[in-house]
Design a protein around this motif. Structure first.
Motif, PDB file in Angstrom:
ATOM      1  N   ILE A  38     -13.662   7.521   3.457  1.00  0.00           N
ATOM      2  CA  ILE A  38     -12.319   7.856   3.923  1.00  0.00           C
ATOM      3  C   ILE A  38     -12.406   9.146   4.733  1.00  0.00           C
ATOM      4  CG2 ILE A  38      -9.971   8.433   3.208  1.00  0.00           C
ATOM      5  CD1 ILE A  38     -10.663   6.984   0.537  1.00  0.00           C
TER       6      ILE A  38
ATOM      7  N   TYR B 236       0.845  -1.184   0.000  1.00  0.00           N
ATOM      8  CA  TYR B 236       0.000   0.000   0.000  1.00  0.00           C
ATOM      9  C   TYR B 236       0.884   1.238   0.000  1.00  0.00           C
ATOM     10  CZ  TYR B 236       0.781   0.451   5.052  1.00  0.00           C
ATOM     11  OH  TYR B 236       1.341   0.606   6.294  1.00  0.00           O
TER      12      TYR B 236
ATOM     13  N   TYR C 292     -13.700   5.937  -1.150  1.00  0.00           N
ATOM     14  CA  TYR C 292     -13.574   4.577  -0.648  1.00  0.00           C
ATOM     15  C   TYR C 292     -14.077   3.553  -1.675  1.00  0.00           C
ATOM     16  CZ  TYR C 292     -14.004   0.444   2.184  1.00  0.00           C
ATOM     17  OH  TYR C 292     -13.875  -0.837   2.655  1.00  0.00           O
TER      18      TYR C 292
ATOM     19  N   ASN D 151     -13.351  -4.391   6.056  1.00  0.00           N
ATOM     20  CA  ASN D 151     -14.629  -4.019   5.441  1.00  0.00           C
ATOM     21  C   ASN D 151     -15.604  -3.416   6.463  1.00  0.00           C
ATOM     22  OD1 ASN D 151     -16.065  -3.636   3.130  1.00  0.00           O
ATOM     23  ND2 ASN D 151     -16.917  -5.678   3.056  1.00  0.00           N
TER      24      ASN D 151
ATOM     25  N   PRO E 244      -8.419   2.599  -2.528  1.00  0.00           N
ATOM     26  CA  PRO E 244      -8.604   2.935  -1.116  1.00  0.00           C
ATOM     27  C   PRO E 244      -9.585   1.929  -0.500  1.00  0.00           C
ATOM     28  CG  PRO E 244      -9.077   4.830  -2.540  1.00  0.00           C
ATOM     29  CD  PRO E 244      -8.983   3.623  -3.399  1.00  0.00           C
ATOM     30  N   PHE E 245      -9.111   1.148   0.467  1.00  0.00           N
ATOM     31  CA  PHE E 245      -9.936   0.054   0.963  1.00  0.00           C
ATOM     32  C   PHE E 245      -9.562  -0.317   2.391  1.00  0.00           C
ATOM     33  CE2 PHE E 245     -11.506  -4.383   0.975  1.00  0.00           C
ATOM     34  CZ  PHE E 245     -12.785  -4.156   0.486  1.00  0.00           C
ATOM     35  N   ASP E 246     -10.539  -0.847   3.100  1.00  0.00           N
ATOM     36  CA  ASP E 246     -10.383  -1.355   4.462  1.00  0.00           C
ATOM     37  C   ASP E 246     -10.537  -2.875   4.388  1.00  0.00           C
ATOM     38  OD1 ASP E 246     -10.741  -2.176   7.099  1.00  0.00           O
ATOM     39  OD2 ASP E 246     -12.633  -1.105   7.366  1.00  0.00           O
TER      40      ASP E 246
ATOM     41  N   THR F  62     -15.609   0.048   6.949  1.00  0.00           N
ATOM     42  CA  THR F  62     -15.633   1.468   6.619  1.00  0.00           C
ATOM     43  C   THR F  62     -16.430   1.704   5.348  1.00  0.00           C
ATOM     44  OG1 THR F  62     -13.467   1.740   7.613  1.00  0.00           O
ATOM     45  CG2 THR F  62     -14.147   3.438   6.081  1.00  0.00           C
TER      46      THR F  62
ATOM     47  N   GLU G 195      -7.308   2.343   9.210  1.00  0.00           N
ATOM     48  CA  GLU G 195      -8.171   1.272   8.716  1.00  0.00           C
ATOM     49  C   GLU G 195      -8.194   1.230   7.192  1.00  0.00           C
ATOM     50  OE1 GLU G 195     -10.826   3.382  10.721  1.00  0.00           O
ATOM     51  OE2 GLU G 195     -10.096   2.617  12.621  1.00  0.00           O
ATOM     52  N   VAL G 196      -8.187   2.404   6.568  1.00  0.00           N
ATOM     53  CA  VAL G 196      -8.229   2.508   5.106  1.00  0.00           C
ATOM     54  C   VAL G 196      -6.819   2.767   4.592  1.00  0.00           C
ATOM     55  CG1 VAL G 196      -9.148   3.795   3.138  1.00  0.00           C
ATOM     56  CG2 VAL G 196     -10.592   3.395   5.145  1.00  0.00           C
TER      57      VAL G 196
ATOM     58  N   ASN H   1      -9.348   7.740   9.694  1.00  0.00           N
ATOM     59  CA  ASN H   1      -9.179   6.331   9.315  1.00  0.00           C
ATOM     60  C   ASN H   1      -8.148   6.072   8.219  1.00  0.00           C
ATOM     61  OD1 ASN H   1     -10.531   6.722   6.829  1.00  0.00           O
ATOM     62  ND2 ASN H   1     -12.460   5.899   7.571  1.00  0.00           N
ATOM     63  N   LEU H   2      -7.706   7.110   7.504  1.00  0.00           N
ATOM     64  CA  LEU H   2      -6.694   6.880   6.474  1.00  0.00           C
ATOM     65  C   LEU H   2      -5.382   6.454   7.132  1.00  0.00           C
ATOM     66  CD1 LEU H   2      -6.069   6.935   3.429  1.00  0.00           C
ATOM     67  CD2 LEU H   2      -5.216   9.248   3.759  1.00  0.00           C
TER      68      LEU H   2
END
Length: 108
Positions: free
Chosen positions: A86, A3, A56, A81, A76-78, A83, A94-95, A90-91
């Motif tokens: 964004i 990432y 997101y 799952n 952009p992903f958690d 979230t 989690e994201v 949380n960036l």
């Protein structure tokens, strides 16, 4: 899975990144009033994309109007799952901006 780390303490800032064997510059900005991030994409100091909003679950730079964008998906992903959008909080907690290759099964 790889990432792209965004250092929120430096925003607004620029950094170079190699994607699909090409070097690009990301300029990261944050809109404090509306709580969203944007990325400008440059190559050799030439603007390719200006103000791409991080959304997101939507890969960056997909619009057909863009040329010379990275030949790889940035999503952009958690992974948990949990979230739906964004935020500053949380960036990179989690994201994350995942670099998705052909063999990655991020959404499965």
């Amino acid at each position: 899975m790889e990432y792209i780390k965004i250092d929120k303490s430096l925003i607004p800032y620029k950094f170079d990144i190699t994607l699909a064997e090409e070097t690009f510059t990301f300029a990261v900005k944050y809109n404090v009033l509306k709580d969203f991030f944007t990325i400008d994409l440059l190559k050799n100091d030439e603007i390719i994309v200006l103000g791409e909003k991080l959304i997101y679950g939507k890969p960056l730079f997909l619009s057909s109007q863009y040329k010379n964008v990275p030949k790889i998906d940035i999503l952009p992903f958690d992974l948990a799952n949990k979230t739906e959008r964004i935020t500053f909080e949380n960036l990179n907690n989690e994201v994350f901006l995942f670099i998705v290759g052909e063999d990655d099964e991020i959404l499965d």
